[in-house]
Write a protein that holds these residues in place. Structure first.
Motif, PDB file in Angstrom:
ATOM      1  N   SER A   1       0.573  -1.364  -0.352  1.00 45.42           N
ATOM      2  CA  SER A   1      -0.275  -0.178  -0.064  1.00 45.42           C
ATOM      3  C   SER A   1       0.700   0.705  -0.166  1.00 45.42           C
ATOM      4  O   SER A   1       0.725   2.274  -0.790  1.00 45.42           O
ATOM      5  CB  SER A   1      -0.970  -0.201   1.165  1.00 45.42           C
ATOM      6  OG  SER A   1      -1.302   1.023   1.474  1.00 45.42           O
ATOM      7  N   TYR A   2       1.984   1.346   0.445  1.00 48.87           N
ATOM      8  CA  TYR A   2       2.724   2.139   0.689  1.00 48.87           C
ATOM      9  C   TYR A   2       3.337   2.037  -0.093  1.00 48.87           C
ATOM     10  O   TYR A   2       3.715   3.564  -1.050  1.00 48.87           O
ATOM     11  CB  TYR A   2       4.297   1.852   2.143  1.00 48.87           C
ATOM     12  CG  TYR A   2       5.293   2.838   2.154  1.00 48.87           C
ATOM     13  CD1 TYR A   2       5.467   4.852   2.757  1.00 48.87           C
ATOM     14  CD2 TYR A   2       6.174   2.134   1.204  1.00 48.87           C
ATOM     15  CE1 TYR A   2       6.272   4.798   2.366  1.00 48.87           C
ATOM     16  CE2 TYR A   2       7.630   3.101   1.717  1.00 48.87           C
ATOM     17  CZ  TYR A   2       7.338   4.695   2.100  1.00 48.87           C
ATOM     18  OH  TYR A   2       8.167   5.076   1.764  1.00 48.87           O
ATOM     19  N   GLY A   3       4.404   1.493  -1.021  1.00 47.06           N
ATOM     20  CA  GLY A   3       5.159   0.965  -2.253  1.00 47.06           C
ATOM     21  C   GLY A   3       4.171   1.518  -3.453  1.00 47.06           C
ATOM     22  O   GLY A   3       4.988   2.177  -4.361  1.00 47.06           O
TER      23      GLY A   3
ATOM     24  N   LEU B   1       9.314  -3.203  -6.821  1.00 46.95           N
ATOM     25  CA  LEU B   1       7.886  -3.760  -5.427  1.00 46.95           C
ATOM     26  C   LEU B   1       8.039  -5.676  -5.779  1.00 46.95           C
ATOM     27  O   LEU B   1       7.897  -5.553  -4.150  1.00 46.95           O
ATOM     28  CB  LEU B   1       7.228  -3.038  -5.811  1.00 46.95           C
ATOM     29  CG  LEU B   1       5.850  -3.375  -4.702  1.00 46.95           C
ATOM     30  CD1 LEU B   1       6.052  -1.947  -3.446  1.00 46.95           C
ATOM     31  CD2 LEU B   1       3.864  -2.014  -5.498  1.00 46.95           C
ATOM     32  N   SER B   2       7.566  -5.780  -7.249  1.00 49.01           N
ATOM     33  CA  SER B   2       6.854  -7.218  -6.691  1.00 49.01           C
ATOM     34  C   SER B   2       8.461  -8.522  -6.000  1.00 49.01           C
ATOM     35  O   SER B   2       8.774  -9.178  -5.490  1.00 49.01           O
ATOM     36  CB  SER B   2       7.864  -7.961  -8.382  1.00 49.01           C
ATOM     37  OG  SER B   2       6.421  -7.045  -8.775  1.00 49.01           O
TER      38      SER B   2
ATOM     39  N   HIS C   1      14.793   6.958  -3.950  1.00 47.25           N
ATOM     40  CA  HIS C   1      13.318   5.979  -4.522  1.00 47.25           C
ATOM     41  C   HIS C   1      12.607   6.091  -3.090  1.00 47.25           C
ATOM     42  O   HIS C   1      13.278   5.310  -1.705  1.00 47.25           O
ATOM     43  CB  HIS C   1      14.023   4.679  -5.024  1.00 47.25           C
ATOM     44  CG  HIS C   1      13.064   3.773  -5.475  1.00 47.25           C
ATOM     45  ND1 HIS C   1      12.127   3.485  -4.672  1.00 47.25           N
ATOM     46  CD2 HIS C   1      13.078   3.694  -6.787  1.00 47.25           C
ATOM     47  CE1 HIS C   1      10.978   3.070  -5.967  1.00 47.25           C
ATOM     48  NE2 HIS C   1      12.344   2.996  -7.390  1.00 47.25           N
ATOM     49  N   VAL C   2      10.994   5.731  -3.692  1.00 47.74           N
ATOM     50  CA  VAL C   2      10.492   6.081  -2.448  1.00 47.74           C
ATOM     51  C   VAL C   2      10.736   3.783  -1.473  1.00 47.74           C
ATOM     52  O   VAL C   2      10.111   4.271  -0.258  1.00 47.74           O
ATOM     53  CB  VAL C   2       8.982   5.259  -2.955  1.00 47.74           C
ATOM     54  CG1 VAL C   2       8.151   4.843  -3.311  1.00 47.74           C
ATOM     55  CG2 VAL C   2       8.465   6.190  -1.370  1.00 47.74           C
ATOM     56  N   LEU C   3      11.293   3.236  -2.529  1.00 46.83           N
ATOM     57  CA  LEU C   3      11.173   1.933  -1.885  1.00 46.83           C
ATOM     58  C   LEU C   3      12.800   1.434  -1.336  1.00 46.83           C
ATOM     59  O   LEU C   3      12.719   0.308  -0.408  1.00 46.83           O
ATOM     60  CB  LEU C   3      10.759   0.884  -3.124  1.00 46.83           C
ATOM     61  CG  LEU C   3       9.172   0.681  -3.287  1.00 46.83           C
ATOM     62  CD1 LEU C   3       9.767   0.000  -4.904  1.00 46.83           C
ATOM     63  CD2 LEU C   3       8.167   0.000  -2.092  1.00 46.83           C
ATOM     64  N   TYR C   4      13.195   2.605  -1.320  1.00 47.04           N
ATOM     65  CA  TYR C   4      14.746   2.262  -0.740  1.00 47.04           C
ATOM     66  C   TYR C   4      14.355   2.437   0.907  1.00 47.04           C
ATOM     67  O   TYR C   4      15.253   1.136   0.961  1.00 47.04           O
ATOM     68  CB  TYR C   4      15.449   3.436  -1.114  1.00 47.04           C
ATOM     69  CG  TYR C   4      16.668   3.239  -0.056  1.00 47.04           C
ATOM     70  CD1 TYR C   4      18.152   2.702  -1.145  1.00 47.04           C
ATOM     71  CD2 TYR C   4      17.066   3.637   1.226  1.00 47.04           C
ATOM     72  CE1 TYR C   4      19.171   2.410  -0.903  1.00 47.04           C
ATOM     73  CE2 TYR C   4      18.530   3.650   1.244  1.00 47.04           C
ATOM     74  CZ  TYR C   4      19.620   2.768   0.093  1.00 47.04           C
ATOM     75  OH  TYR C   4      20.794   2.357   0.327  1.00 47.04           O
TER      76      TYR C   4
END
Length: 326
Positions: free
Chosen positions: A158-160, A188-189, A221-224
């Motif tokens: 949801s965040y990613g 993300l996967s 990056h937002v996922l870092y």
């Protein structure tokens, strides 16, 4: 000896040929029906990600499927775990309720996938669209994952997915936009699959995926951040087995492995409780450095003074160190 060709023989030949043709057509039709109803699925040694496309036409489905599939495959070629994208048109899933978690669980079972990503694509025209709006929703629903894990991963997804949840783009920008969205979904996967691998006691495979991501995506990056946290978690799942090998063999190369992983954990999340806990043990085993081991133990106490069982363990360790002479 030649048989005379009669009208009866001609009729019989035509009848046989017609029957064979009808039979072959029936076989072809049956195969087509089976192919349309049998869902694609991953092999046992593969990790599947299910992509469901809700589109207005078959042409749009094939168009978007090709772009997403190709970009996804290109992005995961370096991954040691074989991650396979499975693409399905939502119109062929009439037996499944896509808004029902139990129905989706059955679908994931049939396709042998870990989780799904839904693409909902709207356009201003069926035949010659100029504008698109794509909504992307990702959800972990694998029946092999515990409820707590599902909740944790759903929060991460949801965040990613926030930056790509809804995308508006023109036809001329379609390929670049899809490429950017797919690159993001690939990261993300891989993150999601690595968490699932940790929970399946496959932390080494998970760490291989995570470190590849960690060293390739930018820090902005937002996922870092969540990838760094996942690396940290994977390492603490791996280290006990390496310590065990060292204790059984007294092979110093295992200490080198522990040092590498501990430093990697530090680069992901500096000066954490688990980092100091492992450094205390490492410097004691490798260099017999009791003073430095004590320093790391005190850091643990400063970070979490309420963690009684670990503190009692290390208190006993400190007392033991007082009486050792090398």
């Amino acid at each position: 000896m030649k048989f005379p060709i009669t009208k009866e023989n001609e009729k019989y030949t035509i009848f046989i040929l017609t029957a064979i043709t009808c039979f072959l057509l029936f076989i072809i039709y049956t195969i087509q029906v089976i192919r349309q109803n049998v869902l694609p699925h991953c092999k046992k040694d593969e990790v599947g990600v299910l992509f469901i496309f809700k589109v207005a036409s078959e042409v749009q489905y094939k168009d978007f499927k090709f772009e997403v599939e190709e970009n996804f495959k290109n992005n995961i070629e370096t991954c040691t775990t074989k991650i396979v994208p499975i693409c399905i048109n939502a119109s062929s899933l009439k037996d499944f309720n896509l808004s029902n978690s139990q129905s989706m669980t059955k679908l994931l079972n049939k396709t042998n996938c870990y989780f799904c990503v839904e693409f909902f694509i709207e356009s201003d025209s069926l035949n010659n669209p100029s504008k698109y709006v794509t909504s992307i929703n990702a959800g972990v629903l694998s029946p092999n994952v515990s409820k707590n894990a599902v909740e944790f991963l759903l929060n991460g997804l949801s965040y990613g997915t926030k930056p790509i949840r809804k995308i508006k783009f023109d036809s001329k920008d379609k390929i670049d936009t899809l490429k950017d969205a797919t690159n993001y979904l690939t990261i993300l996967s891989e993150y999601t699959i690595s968490i699932l691998l940790i929970m399946c006691n496959k932390s080494s495979e998970a760490l291989s995926i995570l470190t590849s991501l960690y060293f390739t995506i930018p820090k902005e990056h937002v996922l870092y951040k969540i990838i760094s946290e996942a690396i940290h978690e994977a390492i603490w799942h791996i280290l006990p087995s390496i310590y065990d090998k060292y204790y059984r063999t007294d092979d110093k190369t295992y200490l080198e492995q522990i040092e590498y992983y501990t430093k990697l954990a530090y680069s992901a999340i500096p000066n954490s409780y688990d980092y100091n806990l492992n450094m205390a043990q490492l410097v004691f085993l490798k260099n017999h450095d009791i003073a430095l081991a004590r320093k790391h133990i005190n850091e643990c106490k400063a970070i979490n003074s309420n963690d009684y069982w670990r503190l009692l363990l290390w208190k006993a360790f400190k007392n033991y160190c007082k009486y050792i002479r090398w």
